[in-house]
Write a protein that holds these residues in place. Sequence first.
Motif, short mmCIF file in Angstrom:
data_model
loop_
_atom_site.label_atom_id
_atom_site.label_comp_id
_atom_site.label_asym_id
_atom_site.label_seq_id
_atom_site.Cartn_x
_atom_site.Cartn_y
_atom_site.Cartn_z
N VAL A 198 12.46 -5.57 -17.98
CA VAL A 198 11.85 -4.86 -16.35
C VAL A 198 12.55 -4.89 -15.80
CG1 VAL A 198 10.00 -4.80 -17.50
CG2 VAL A 198 10.61 -6.41 -15.70
N ASN A 199 13.37 -3.37 -15.14
CA ASN A 199 13.88 -4.01 -13.49
C ASN A 199 12.60 -3.86 -12.49
OD1 ASN A 199 16.46 -3.04 -14.09
ND2 ASN A 199 15.88 -0.64 -13.93
N VAL A 200 13.06 -4.70 -11.25
CA VAL A 200 11.64 -5.08 -10.66
C VAL A 200 12.26 -4.75 -9.36
CG1 VAL A 200 11.12 -7.04 -11.79
CG2 VAL A 200 13.01 -7.51 -10.25
N ALA A 201 11.57 -4.11 -8.03
CA ALA A 201 11.74 -4.22 -6.97
C ALA A 201 11.17 -5.46 -6.42
CB ALA A 201 11.72 -3.17 -5.92
N SER A 202 11.02 -5.65 -4.57
CA SER A 202 9.69 -6.51 -3.85
C SER A 202 8.95 -5.88 -2.65
CB SER A 202 10.25 -8.14 -3.60
OG SER A 202 11.48 -7.04 -2.95
N HIS A 203 7.57 -5.77 -2.56
CA HIS A 203 7.02 -5.86 -1.40
C HIS A 203 7.34 -5.95 -0.19
CE1 HIS A 203 3.25 -5.17 -0.06
NE2 HIS A 203 2.42 -4.13 -0.59
N PRO A 204 6.70 -5.46 1.01
CA PRO A 204 7.05 -6.18 1.41
C PRO A 204 6.40 -8.00 1.83
CG PRO A 204 6.08 -4.21 2.64
CD PRO A 204 6.41 -4.11 0.67
N ASP A 205 5.79 -8.26 1.09
CA ASP A 205 4.92 -9.00 0.92
C ASP A 205 5.59 -10.26 0.16
OD1 ASP A 205 3.53 -8.25 -1.85
OD2 ASP A 205 1.48 -8.95 -0.78
N GLY A 206 6.46 -9.56 -0.99
CA GLY A 206 6.93 -10.49 -1.33
C GLY A 206 6.33 -9.88 -3.24
N SER A 207 5.82 -9.58 -2.88
CA SER A 207 4.74 -9.94 -4.81
C SER A 207 6.09 -8.69 -5.72
CB SER A 207 3.41 -9.46 -4.81
OG SER A 207 3.20 -7.76 -4.10
N PRO A 208 6.09 -8.78 -6.68
CA PRO A 208 7.40 -7.89 -7.39
C PRO A 208 6.26 -6.29 -7.73
CG PRO A 208 6.80 -10.46 -8.57
CD PRO A 208 6.16 -9.97 -7.37
N ILE A 209 7.18 -5.68 -7.80
CA ILE A 209 7.14 -3.89 -8.21
C ILE A 209 7.88 -3.54 -9.39
CG2 ILE A 209 7.24 -1.70 -6.98
CD1 ILE A 209 7.67 -3.01 -4.50
N LEU A 210 6.92 -2.97 -10.43
CA LEU A 210 7.53 -3.05 -11.66
C LEU A 210 7.23 -0.65 -12.19
CD1 LEU A 210 5.90 -5.11 -14.44
CD2 LEU A 210 8.16 -5.06 -13.19
N LEU A 211 8.50 -0.77 -12.62
CA LEU A 211 7.58 1.04 -12.74
C LEU A 211 8.15 1.20 -14.11
CD1 LEU A 211 7.56 4.27 -11.50
CD2 LEU A 211 10.32 4.05 -11.44
N ILE A 212 7.47 1.59 -14.99
CA ILE A 212 7.49 1.07 -16.54
C ILE A 212 6.42 2.58 -16.88
CG2 ILE A 212 7.34 -1.48 -16.65
CD1 ILE A 212 4.30 -1.36 -16.79
N SER A 213 7.32 2.64 -18.32
CA SER A 213 6.31 3.86 -18.93
C SER A 213 4.99 3.50 -20.24
CB SER A 213 7.68 4.32 -19.62
OG SER A 213 6.94 5.53 -21.10
N ARG A 214 4.48 4.01 -20.03
CA ARG A 214 2.87 4.12 -20.47
C ARG A 214 2.94 3.82 -22.24
NH1 ARG A 214 -1.85 4.37 -18.02
NH2 ARG A 214 -1.94 4.92 -15.87
N LEU A 215 4.78 4.70 -22.39
CA LEU A 215 4.84 4.67 -23.87
C LEU A 215 5.35 2.90 -24.04
CD1 LEU A 215 6.73 7.81 -24.31
CD2 LEU A 215 4.71 7.15 -24.69
N ALA A 216 5.50 1.93 -22.85
CA ALA A 216 6.17 1.35 -23.50
C ALA A 216 4.69 0.20 -24.15
CB ALA A 216 6.95 0.32 -22.45
N VAL A 217 5.54 -0.47 -24.52
CA VAL A 217 4.72 -2.34 -25.19
C VAL A 217 4.11 -2.43 -24.02
CG1 VAL A 217 4.60 -4.03 -27.15
CG2 VAL A 217 5.89 -1.80 -27.82
N HIS A 218 4.84 -3.06 -23.59
CA HIS A 218 4.55 -4.00 -22.49
C HIS A 218 3.52 -3.60 -21.35
CE1 HIS A 218 8.37 -2.94 -20.64
NE2 HIS A 218 7.60 -2.35 -19.69
N THR A 219 3.89 -2.10 -20.98
CA THR A 219 2.35 -1.00 -20.39
C THR A 219 1.68 -1.45 -21.03
OG1 THR A 219 4.01 0.12 -19.14
CG2 THR A 219 2.05 0.54 -19.31
N LYS A 220 1.14 -0.73 -22.60
CA LYS A 220 0.54 -1.23 -23.10
C LYS A 220 -0.53 -2.10 -22.76
CE LYS A 220 1.94 2.73 -25.87
NZ LYS A 220 2.09 3.07 -27.74
N ASN A 221 -0.13 -3.00 -23.13
CA ASN A 221 -0.54 -5.03 -23.01
C ASN A 221 -1.04 -5.18 -21.49
OD1 ASN A 221 0.24 -5.19 -25.91
ND2 ASN A 221 1.84 -6.05 -25.05
N LEU A 222 -0.61 -4.59 -20.22
CA LEU A 222 -1.39 -4.77 -19.70
C LEU A 222 -2.24 -3.72 -19.05
CD1 LEU A 222 2.06 -4.56 -16.88
CD2 LEU A 222 1.02 -6.74 -17.78
#
Length: 248
Positions: free
Chosen positions: A40-64
């Motif tokens: 996955v591609n990632v970015a960071s929140h101002p506090d450092g926590s990772p941010i994801l932009l993912i599709s609901r069609l993806a297996v990992h999104t369904k899992n989450l």
Amino acid sequence: MQLTEDFNPSKAVKLLLRRSRQGAVATLMVGSGDPYCSLVNVASHPDGSPILLISRLAVHTKNLLADARVSLMLDERVEGDPLEGARIMLSGRAEEAAPGDEILRRRYLSAHPSAEAFVNFQDFSFFRIRPTETHLVAGFGRILDLKPAQFMTEIADAAGLLQSEQSAVEHMNTDHQEALDLYATRLLGAAGGNWRCSGIDPEGIDLQAGNRTLRLDFPQRVTDPGGLRKMLVRLAEQARTRETASDH
């Protein structure tokens, strides 16, 4: 990432969180509970926590959406043997962002401008990983676990800075390209390039040029626009001083 005698594990984790743009995310398969890993591609929140932009069609999104427990591996991209670079395995829970969460949106798009092409697709959503702990591997004898308090950035006192972050980023990229290049080349020792600011938080500024990323830490915390302005001017003056000294 240089491993010196004064190696700071908290700083090493923070650096990976700020500079990483891709990672391997592990989720639990719906139904079976088997582990599932994907890139996955990632970015960071101002506090450092990772941010994801993912599709609901993806297996990992369904899992989450079925089980929010997640692990994310971020690694230092090095030439040669990848195992020689530092890496973290961050555990936590993924939370889907509320509609209109502008912080996650602008931070992610600043790190991944190409995502503008699909960010508004109905099946895509932002997720923020709330860390519970992380496992750091940074060389021989430098393997340890850290809790969020040891590597997250405090932002409770920085509302003013966060509200002005976007305008500050745009201002730096539009009017102070020279300063950004000096930060990268003179203060961080990077090669020249079209360096731009991709994010600002109380502890530092993130720089990006293509797929290259850098992190410039502030010598002191900054929590408001006035303090940020003074800090950026101070760093630019410091960089110009080094530039002048190197010419003699």
